[in-house]
Design a protein around this motif. Structure first.
Motif, PDB file in Angstrom:
ATOM      1  N   PRO A  45      42.652  34.498  34.793  1.00  0.00           N
ATOM      2  CA  PRO A  45      43.397  33.339  35.299  1.00  0.00           C
ATOM      3  C   PRO A  45      42.871  32.040  34.696  1.00  0.00           C
ATOM      4  O   PRO A  45      41.826  32.006  34.040  1.00  0.00           O
ATOM      5  N   LYS A  46      43.591  30.981  34.936  1.00  0.00           N
ATOM      6  CA  LYS A  46      43.132  29.658  34.522  1.00  0.00           C
ATOM      7  C   LYS A  46      42.085  29.185  35.526  1.00  0.00           C
ATOM      8  O   LYS A  46      42.327  29.168  36.733  1.00  0.00           O
ATOM      9  N   ILE A  47      40.930  28.810  35.034  1.00  0.00           N
ATOM     10  CA  ILE A  47      39.786  28.489  35.886  1.00  0.00           C
ATOM     11  C   ILE A  47      39.653  26.978  36.015  1.00  0.00           C
ATOM     12  O   ILE A  47      39.570  26.259  35.015  1.00  0.00           O
ATOM     13  N   ALA A  48      39.619  26.502  37.239  1.00  0.00           N
ATOM     14  CA  ALA A  48      39.318  25.095  37.494  1.00  0.00           C
ATOM     15  C   ALA A  48      37.806  24.931  37.585  1.00  0.00           C
ATOM     16  O   ALA A  48      37.121  25.737  38.211  1.00  0.00           O
ATOM     17  N   PHE A  49      37.293  23.893  36.944  1.00  0.00           N
ATOM     18  CA  PHE A  49      35.852  23.657  36.972  1.00  0.00           C
ATOM     19  C   PHE A  49      35.571  22.191  36.701  1.00  0.00           C
ATOM     20  O   PHE A  49      36.440  21.439  36.236  1.00  0.00           O
ATOM     21  N   ASP A  50      34.352  21.789  36.993  1.00  0.00           N
ATOM     22  CA  ASP A  50      33.875  20.437  36.705  1.00  0.00           C
ATOM     23  C   ASP A  50      32.829  20.507  35.605  1.00  0.00           C
ATOM     24  O   ASP A  50      32.218  21.554  35.367  1.00  0.00           O
ATOM     25  N   ALA A  51      32.621  19.356  34.948  1.00  0.00           N
ATOM     26  CA  ALA A  51      31.590  19.235  33.915  1.00  0.00           C
ATOM     27  C   ALA A  51      30.801  17.964  34.174  1.00  0.00           C
ATOM     28  O   ALA A  51      31.388  16.926  34.499  1.00  0.00           O
ATOM     29  N   PRO A  52      29.483  18.013  34.070  1.00  0.00           N
ATOM     30  CA  PRO A  52      28.681  16.808  34.314  1.00  0.00           C
ATOM     31  C   PRO A  52      28.926  15.754  33.243  1.00  0.00           C
ATOM     32  O   PRO A  52      29.268  16.059  32.105  1.00  0.00           O
ATOM     33  N   ASP A  53      28.752  14.493  33.631  1.00  0.00           N
ATOM     34  CA  ASP A  53      28.975  13.392  32.691  1.00  0.00           C
ATOM     35  C   ASP A  53      27.901  13.387  31.610  1.00  0.00           C
ATOM     36  O   ASP A  53      26.725  13.627  31.866  1.00  0.00           O
ATOM     37  N   SER A  54      28.347  13.100  30.368  1.00  0.00           N
ATOM     38  CA  SER A  54      27.448  12.942  29.234  1.00  0.00           C
ATOM     39  C   SER A  54      27.918  11.732  28.435  1.00  0.00           C
ATOM     40  O   SER A  54      29.116  11.607  28.131  1.00  0.00           O
ATOM     41  N   LEU A  55      27.014  10.837  28.110  1.00  0.00           N
ATOM     42  CA  LEU A  55      27.398   9.617  27.411  1.00  0.00           C
ATOM     43  C   LEU A  55      28.026   9.926  26.054  1.00  0.00           C
ATOM     44  O   LEU A  55      29.064   9.366  25.693  1.00  0.00           O
ATOM     45  N   ARG A  56      27.425  10.864  25.306  1.00  0.00           N
ATOM     46  CA  ARG A  56      27.963  11.184  23.977  1.00  0.00           C
ATOM     47  C   ARG A  56      29.345  11.814  24.072  1.00  0.00           C
ATOM     48  O   ARG A  56      30.269  11.429  23.348  1.00  0.00           O
ATOM     49  N   ARG A  57      29.510  12.786  24.970  1.00  0.00           N
ATOM     50  CA  ARG A  57      30.811  13.439  25.080  1.00  0.00           C
ATOM     51  C   ARG A  57      31.874  12.487  25.620  1.00  0.00           C
ATOM     52  O   ARG A  57      33.037  12.559  25.242  1.00  0.00           O
ATOM     53  N   THR A  58      31.462  11.583  26.520  1.00  0.00           N
ATOM     54  CA  THR A  58      32.424  10.618  27.052  1.00  0.00           C
ATOM     55  C   THR A  58      32.898   9.659  25.964  1.00  0.00           C
ATOM     56  O   THR A  58      34.102   9.381  25.842  1.00  0.00           O
ATOM     57  N   ILE A  59      31.949   9.158  25.154  1.00  0.00           N
ATOM     58  CA  ILE A  59      32.317   8.225  24.078  1.00  0.00           C
ATOM     59  C   ILE A  59      33.183   8.914  23.037  1.00  0.00           C
ATOM     60  O   ILE A  59      34.220   8.386  22.595  1.00  0.00           O
ATOM     61  N   ILE A  60      32.776  10.128  22.633  1.00  0.00           N
ATOM     62  CA  ILE A  60      33.545  10.852  21.615  1.00  0.00           C
ATOM     63  C   ILE A  60      34.929  11.220  22.142  1.00  0.00           C
ATOM     64  O   ILE A  60      35.934  11.127  21.421  1.00  0.00           O
ATOM     65  N   GLY A  61      34.996  11.638  23.407  1.00  0.00           N
ATOM     66  CA  GLY A  61      36.300  11.943  23.982  1.00  0.00           C
ATOM     67  C   GLY A  61      37.190  10.727  24.077  1.00  0.00           C
ATOM     68  O   GLY A  61      38.424  10.824  23.942  1.00  0.00           O
ATOM     69  N   PHE A  62      36.587   9.556  24.282  1.00  0.00           N
ATOM     70  CA  PHE A  62      37.371   8.319  24.328  1.00  0.00           C
ATOM     71  C   PHE A  62      37.830   7.899  22.934  1.00  0.00           C
ATOM     72  O   PHE A  62      38.987   7.510  22.723  1.00  0.00           O
TER      73      PHE A  62
END
Length: 750
Positions: A474-491
């Motif tokens: 099935p499609k799994i709902a989950f959370d991921a902890p905040d990371s400055l690098r991943r947040t900046i790159i995702g932005f």
């Protein structure tokens, strides 16, 4: 019904749901849907599908991340692969910016899918006297005492008339010291026309030995067991008290001329001789062709009579006062010792070998004697509370009744949690051994046996049960902890399209600025799949609990790809169990984790190997089973882990059949649905409602804040002003998300 049966037009069965509605279907394996409660055909996803009910492994992971992983794994410079690569890259770009509703219906209840079916029918024997029991209860069965201080009948010597008389007078019996006789039937008489003469000769030898020991009374089952069924049941019930109350127990052996060792070994193989010896205060023995009577100790008796002394030395030491044992450990060892012995009441010249475990537990009658549960009745003399012998029951039902009468020991409940080498058809809960090398007293059950059915199935109360999903991932709902690098790159990733649009818009007025924005947008767009994968490759936190099954052996990388679409990074998203299954193997380093060698061991197995994925603990288990289990039941604890029983369903007889047992983290049991004889887990629905409400509030705030960002960007021409307003909008988004999280916490507390 251990294997999957073929379906024909004439072979059908009828099952009933909780509302009593009937449904007719074939003999294929089925399960109860946790969503609708209906009986459905089981569809298995398999590594190598071979049957009609098996399908290839399927998943519902995020399609965008799967496309990005494919672009990373496949180089565009390999021959004509560039055209396919460009096509998939264009599809990825379209989904990245345009397909925003892929996870619109994804939610996290915080609980496994519950198993909602409960027991229907009547109990053959119930724990509570308030429940109806369908078994026949003989007259006076409920009025017998727990223990007796004296036998019902004794054979006493009348010195005045020099005769032996049967005495039932209580006042006479309680003042008379007597000898209890222990013997083997084949040493006393054999079947045939001379049986009465041989029995009379044996009685004369016993009486001579009793008088030689300066006693005037004895107890011998040939003379003291009653003739009516009620008297026989009562005497069998109190036989342990007879040997406890005797001054001495005399062991009458066969003729020494035929071999002393043979006489001792034959006597020691009988079921009743062990409790007779262990419960007696003093022992002595005599060969039939010798006059002397010799006293002996338990240790001497064990060396002479018990062939499995290495396994029974703990029992001997406990009853000889050398090394006391805890109650449950002592009773468990006694059960194993007694169940290894034969029970034929009137054997031929040589005793038959002990029956197999299948015979012991109700597959076929154990003996041709009057009481099929003779082993259990011999064992119950060591228990505080006993059961009235019943000719209609086998050892399976008698053992459960004895366990329910002595609730502190909870033997049947502990057996449910054990994984034996062989799981029988009709007594799948029964276990003499455990593949995890745990003893019965090592297990702490969390369930209680409420009764047993006529088929030999246990009705268990207090279970926490969850459904296992087999048709796909099935499609799994989950959370991921905040990371400055991943947040900046995702932005930055999502700035590629605005840069292109703004650059083309200002190209004719400011060529340098427009060209720079277009180049930046194209570079970001070309590497968008790499940036997207990195931004989505964080640690998985608090995933939606699921039990997912696959027929065959699946690797960790495949499971991660099916669950989350794949990732690039050093964070493990799934782990092997270090000690949770029969194939588990721990690493010997400083960190407690499972070895990947268990995957190789599982692949070398011949057949019937399955993989179970637990998303809550992010752990994989390889196990063997005859049929795919569809229900996972938390039933107790052992060795710092929970014991989870995996069961398949038999809808036609409304039973669950134990297929395997896994050792999982105990804390995941708090996320199971509660099944209390088919009427519970309502509390889980209430808690899930509060979680759904808080998530709904959270996503409402996110959509509102995202809309404010898009509105601030729309219609702007100055790139500097554009970036400034976008930054201000991101701050607004941060404030909205913080408010949403606080609201979700408040909703959860309510």
């Amino acid at each position: 019904m251990l294997g999957q049966l073929p379906v024909t037009r004439n072979e059908t069965i009828t099952c009933y749901d909780d509302l009593g509605n009937s449904k007719t279907h074939g003999l294929e394996q089925r399960y109860v849907s946790p969503t609708t409660g209906a009986c459905r055909k089981l569809v298995l996803q398999a590594v190598n599908p071979s049957a009609t009910s098996e399908v290839p492994i399927r998943n519902h992971a995020n399609h965008t991340i799967k496309l990005a992983i494919w672009l990373l794994d496949n180089s565009p410079l390999r021959g004509w692969n560039i055209f396919k690569w460009i096509g998939i890259w264009l599809l990825f770009t379209f989904k990245l910016f345009c397909d925003s509703g892929e996870d619109k219906e994804l939610y996290d209840t915080g609980y496994y899918k519950p198993y909602g079916r409960g027991f229907q029918g009547q109990l053959w024997a119930a724990r509570s006297p308030m429940e109806h029991s369908s078994r026949v209860i003989e007259e006076g069965e409920m009025d017998i005492p727990t223990h007796t201080l004296y036998p019902r009948l004794l054979i006493i010597h009348d010195r005045t008339q020099n005769v032996w008389v049967r005495c039932t007078d209580r006042d006479t019996i309680i003042r008379t010291k007597f000898i209890a006789i222990s013997y083997r039937a084949v040493d006393a008489f054999t079947r045939g026309p001379d049986i009465e003469q041989e029995v009379a000769q044996f009685k004369d030898e016993v009486r001579a030995a009793v008088l030689g020991q300066k006693f005037d009374a004895y107890w011998l089952d040939l003379e003291c067991v009653g003739e009516t069924p009620s008297e026989k049941s009562l005497d069998l019930y109190c036989m342990a008290d007879v040997y406890r109350g005797a001054k001495v127990t005399l062991i009458m052996l066969g003729r020494a001329a035929s071999g002393e060792n043979e006489c001792w070994r034959g006597w020691g193989e009988r079921v009743w001789t062990m409790p007779e010896a262990l419960l007696s205060p003093h022992l002595c023995y005599k060969f039939r062709d010798r006059e002397e009577v010799t006293p002996l100790s338990l240790l001497e008796l064990a060396n002479l009579a018990y062939t499995n002394y290495d396994k029974e030395h703990a029992i001997i030491n406990a009853y000889s006062g050398k090394d006391p044992l805890e109650r449950l450990e002592r009773l468990t060892l006694l059960k194993s010792a007694i169940f290894r012995r034969t029970t034929a009441a009137l054997a031929a010249k040589s005793a038959p070998p002990p029956p197999s475990k299948l015979d012991v537990m109700g597959e076929t009658p154990v003996t041709s004697g009057a009481y099929r549960a003779e082993r259990v009745y011999a064992l119950m003399g060591f228990f505080e509370h006993r059961i009235k012998p019943n000719r209609s029951e086998d050892e399976l039902h008698a053992l459960v009744r004895l366990s329910m009468a002595n609730d502190n020991d909870r033997i049947a409940e502990r057996m449910v949690l054990m994984l034996p080498k062989i799981i029988t058809k009709t007594a799948c809960w029964y276990a003499d051994d455990d593949l995890y090398q745990a003893n019965l007293w090592d297990i702490l059950p969390e369930i209680q046996v409420a009764g047993i059915t006529e088929n030999g199935a246990l009705v268990v109360d207090g279970c926490r049960a969850a459904a296992i999903r087999w048709k796909d991932f099935p499609k799994i709902a989950f959370d991921a902890p905040d990371s400055l690098r991943r947040t900046i790159i995702g932005f930055i990733l999502y700035l590629s399209l605005p840069c292109l649009i703004i650059g083309m818009g200002i190209f004719w007025t400011t060529r340098a600025g427009g060209t720079a924005l277009i180049v930046i947008g194209l570079v970001l767009l070309f590497f968008s799949h790499r940036l997207f994968v990195f931004s989505q490759s964080g640690r998985v936190v608090d995933p939606q609990p699921w039990f997912i099954g696959v027929k065959g052996v699946v690797s960790i990388k495949e499971v991660e790809r099916h669950l989350y679409g794949g990732a690039r990074g050093h964070f493990p998203r799934m782990n092997y169990t270090p000690s949770g299954s029969e194939y588990s193997r721990p690493e010997r380093g400083m960190v407690r984790e499972g070895s990947n060698k268990q995957e190789e061991d599982a692949k070398r197995a011949e057949r019937h190997v399955f993989t179970l994925i637990d998303t809550c603990s992010s752990t994989m288990y390889y196990f063997r089973a005859e049929r795919a289990p569809t229900v996972c039941i938390f039933a107790g604890r052992e060795g710092g882990l929970g014991r989870f029983v995996l069961c398949s369903e038999k809808c036609d007889i409304n039973e669950l059949h134990k297929e395997s047992v896994l050792r999982m983290p105990t804390e995941i049991s708090q996320k199971d649905g509660v099944v209390w004889r088919g009427r519970a887990w309502m509390i889980d629905s209430v808690l899930g409602l509060s979680i759904s409400l808080s998530l709904k509030m959270y996503f409402t705030h996110v959509v509102y804040a995202s809309g404010s960002i898009l509105g601030s960007i729309k219609g702007l021409s100055d790139p500097i002003d554009n970036m400034t307003r976008m930054s201000m909008s991101m701050r607004v988004l941060h404030m909205k998300l913080t408010s949403a999280c606080m609201s979700s916490d408040d909703a959860g507390l309510v």
